[in-house]
Design a protein around this motif. Structure first.
Motif, mmCIF file in Angstrom:
data_model
loop_
_atom_site.group_PDB
_atom_site.id
_atom_site.type_symbol
_atom_site.label_atom_id
_atom_site.label_comp_id
_atom_site.label_asym_id
_atom_site.label_seq_id
_atom_site.Cartn_x
_atom_site.Cartn_y
_atom_site.Cartn_z
ATOM 1 N N ALA A 54 0.834 -1.209 0.000
ATOM 2 C CA ALA A 54 0.000 0.000 0.000
ATOM 3 C C ALA A 54 0.866 1.255 0.000
ATOM 4 C CB ALA A 54 -0.934 -0.001 1.197
ATOM 5 N N LEU A 55 1.950 1.245 0.779
ATOM 6 C CA LEU A 55 2.814 2.427 0.850
ATOM 7 C C LEU A 55 3.503 2.679 -0.491
ATOM 8 C CD1 LEU A 55 4.470 1.967 4.366
ATOM 9 C CD2 LEU A 55 2.389 3.197 3.766
ATOM 10 N N ALA A 56 3.948 1.593 -1.120
ATOM 11 C CA ALA A 56 4.662 1.750 -2.391
ATOM 12 C C ALA A 56 3.719 2.246 -3.487
ATOM 13 C CB ALA A 56 5.314 0.427 -2.800
ATOM 14 N N ALA A 57 2.429 1.900 -3.357
ATOM 15 C CA ALA A 57 1.472 2.320 -4.383
ATOM 16 C C ALA A 57 1.106 3.797 -4.233
ATOM 17 C CB ALA A 57 0.212 1.471 -4.295
ATOM 18 N N ASP A 58 1.402 4.363 -3.057
ATOM 19 C CA ASP A 58 1.068 5.771 -2.814
ATOM 20 C C ASP A 58 2.234 6.629 -3.294
ATOM 21 O OD1 ASP A 58 -0.186 8.067 -1.816
ATOM 22 O OD2 ASP A 58 0.867 7.890 0.090
ATOM 23 N N PRO A 59 2.048 7.338 -4.387
ATOM 24 C CA PRO A 59 3.179 8.047 -4.983
ATOM 25 C C PRO A 59 3.614 9.238 -4.126
ATOM 26 C CG PRO A 59 1.161 8.728 -6.031
ATOM 27 C CD PRO A 59 0.773 7.699 -5.011
ATOM 28 N N SER A 60 4.883 9.582 -4.267
ATOM 29 C CA SER A 60 5.317 10.763 -3.534
ATOM 30 C C SER A 60 4.994 11.981 -4.365
ATOM 31 C CB SER A 60 6.822 10.693 -3.275
ATOM 32 O OG SER A 60 7.498 10.528 -4.485
ATOM 33 N N ARG A 61 4.416 12.945 -3.720
ATOM 34 C CA ARG A 61 4.171 14.206 -4.416
ATOM 35 C C ARG A 61 5.192 15.196 -3.923
ATOM 36 N NH1 ARG A 61 -1.982 13.197 -3.752
ATOM 37 N NH2 ARG A 61 -0.916 11.630 -2.507
#
Lengths: 185, 212
Positions: B9-16
Motif C-alpha cells: 500500500a505504501l509503495a502504491a502511494d506516490p510521492s508528491r
C-alpha cells in the motif's frame, strides 16, 4: 557490507523512491522493516514487556516513515533518521504497554543488516484500524494491501479513475496513522 | 495485515514532491506576519511620533530584542521538525534575547536615577502589551502549527512552544512600534511575560496537534 555503506545505499534508494521508483521503494521498506523489527524486539525484551506487538510497531514505523519522508534532509545518511522515527514509535508502544522505565534503545546502526523475519501473528492493529475507515477508503486500502491489487485494477473494479484511487489511498494512509495515534493515547 | 501487505500500500502511494517543508514553513511565517501586520494597522498602528522615536536608541533596541527572539525561535522550531534533529548550537541562540535584554537593563539602571526605576518599569500601558502581543501572535502561531503538522518533532510540546515564541517575536516586533514605553526596564518586564503566555499556548497546542 559495513554499516556506512548500507546507510549510503539506503539514502540512494530513498532518493530513487522519492523520484518515483516504486520497486526500489518497496525493497527499501522491506530492508527497513527487518532492521526495525530487530530493534523493537531488542528494546521490548530489555524492557521485559514481551514482544507480542513488535509487528505493530514495525508497521507503525513504516507508515510514519512513508508519511514523514519530507522531514528527511536528503543527505548522505538515512539510518539516523529511520532510527529516530523507530525509537519514537518503540517508546510510544512501550509506554502504551505500561513500561515505566526504558532501557536505552540500542543504537540503530548496530542492527542495520540483521536478517529478522516477520512473526506470523494473528492480531494486527492495522487491520482493526482499517476496519474503522469509511467504506470506500477501506475497500481501497484492503484491495491494494491485503489483496495485492494494483492501483489500475482497483480503479477498474471500483469504477474510479486511477488518480482518484491514489488520492483516496493517500488520505486513507494519513487517517490510518492518526487512528493509530489516537488508539495509543 | 502482514507488513509486506502494508508495504504494498505504501509503495502504491506516490510521492508528491510539492514544496519542501522549509519553504512551507517560511511561507507560513510570512503569511502569518502579514495577517498580523494588517491587523496591527487596523487596530492601533504605529505611534504618532515614530519618526522622532526611530532616532532614539531605546526605541530601536526594542526591535533588536524582538527580532533576536523571533529569528532563533523560528529557526529552531523549523529544525526540530526533523525527528533526528540535533539542535545543539542553535539552541544556544535562544539565549540571545535574554542576554541582550539583561545587558540593556544593567545599562539602564546605571543611567536612570533609582527613584525613576519604578515608573519606567510600570510604564504607561503594560496591559496593552499583554493583550496586543498575544492577539497579534494568533495568526503566525496558527499558520506555523498548521504547517508543522507535516513535521515529526520528537517533542511536540517543545516544538509548539518554540512556534509560540516565534509568533510572539513577530507580534512584539509589530507592537514595539506602537508601544510608548521604550525603557529596557519596561521591555524586560512585560515583553517576556507576553511571550511566555503565547509560548505556553503554543506548547499546549503543539502537544495536541503535532503528535505523530
Amino acid at each position: 557490507m559495513g554499516d556506512g555503506q548500507i546507510d549510503e545505499k539506503w539514502a540512494g534508494m530513498m532518493r530513487a523512491a522519492i523520484a518515483g521508483d516504486e520497486a526500489i521503494y518497496r525493497r527499501l521498506l522491506e530492508e527497513i522493516a527487518r532492521s526495525v523489527r530487530t530493534m523493537a524486539r531488542g528494546a521490548f525484551s530489555r524492557a521485559r514487556v514481551g514482544d507480542a506487538d513488535v509487528e505493530d510497531v514495525v508497521q507503525e514505523t513504516l507508515l510514519a516513515i512513508h508519511l514523514k519522508r519530507n522531514t528527511w534532509d536528503g543527505g548522505l545518511r538515512l539510518a539516523p533518521w529511520v532510527g529516530a522515527i523507530a525509537r519514537h514509535k518503540i517508546i510510544d508502544a512501550m509506554r502504551r504497554r505500561g513500561a515505566r522505565r526504558f532501557q536505552p534503545i540500542e543504537d540503530f546502526e548496530m542492527t542495520l543488516a540483521a536478517p529478522e523475519v516477520e512473526d506470523p501473528h494473528t492480531r494486527s492493529d492495522a487491520e482493526r484500524l482499517i476496519a474503522q475507515l469509511a467504506p470506500r477508503q477501506r475497500d481501497i486500502v484492503r484491495s491494494i494491501s491485503l489483496e495485492g491489487q494494483s492501483i489500475a485494477a482497483t480503479a477498474t473494479r471500483l469504477s474510479m479513475t486511477e488518480g482518484a484511487v491514489r488520492v483516496a489511498l493517500h488520505r486513507s494512509l494519513k487517517l490510518l496513522a492518526s487512528a493509530w495515534r489516537n488508539a495509543s493515547q | 495485515m502482514k507488513t509486506s501487505q502494508l508495504i504494498d500500500a505504501l509503495a502504491a502511494d506516490p510521492s508528491r514532491p510539492g514544496l519542501n517543508l522549509g519553504a512551507r514553513f517560511s511561507l507560513a511565517l510570512g503569511a502569518g506576519a502579514l495577517v498580523s501586520a494588517c491587523l496591527f494597522a487596523m487596530i492601533v498602528g504605529p505611534r504618532s511620533d515614530i519618526a522622532h522615536a526611530a532616532h532614539t536608541l531605546r526605541f530601536d533596541l526594542k526591535f533588536v530584542d524582538t527580532l533576536a527572539l523571533a529569528l532563533p525561535s523560528a529557526l529552531l522550531a523549523w529544525r526540530l521538525l526533523r525527528p533526528d534533529a540535533r539542535p545543539g548550537a542553535l539552541a544556544l541562540t535562544l539565549l540571545a534575547p535574554f542576554l541582550l535584554l539583561g545587558a540593556a537593563v544593567v545599562v539602564e539602571l546605571t543611567l536612570v536615577p533609582a527613584d525613576l526605576w519604578g515608573t519606567k518599569l510600570i510604564g504607561s500601558n503594560a496591559m496593552h502589551c499583554l493583550t496586543i502581543i498575544p492577539l497579534l501572535s494568533i495568526a503566525p502561531l496558527a499558520a506555523l502549527l498548521f504547517v508543522m503538522r507535516e513535521g515529526a518533532p520528537r517533542n511536540p510540546g517543545i516544538a509548539g512552544a518554540l512556534a509560540g515564541a516565534a509568533a510572539a517575536g513577530i507580534a512584539a516586533t509589530l507592537y514595539a512600534s506602537n508601544c510608548p514605553d521604550d525603557s529596557p526596564l519596561f521591555v524586560a518586564s512585560w515583553y517576556p511575560l507576553a511571550t511566555l503566555i503565547v509560548a505556553a499556548v503554543g506548547a499546549f497546542a503543539g502537544d495536541r496537534l503535532l503528535r505523530w
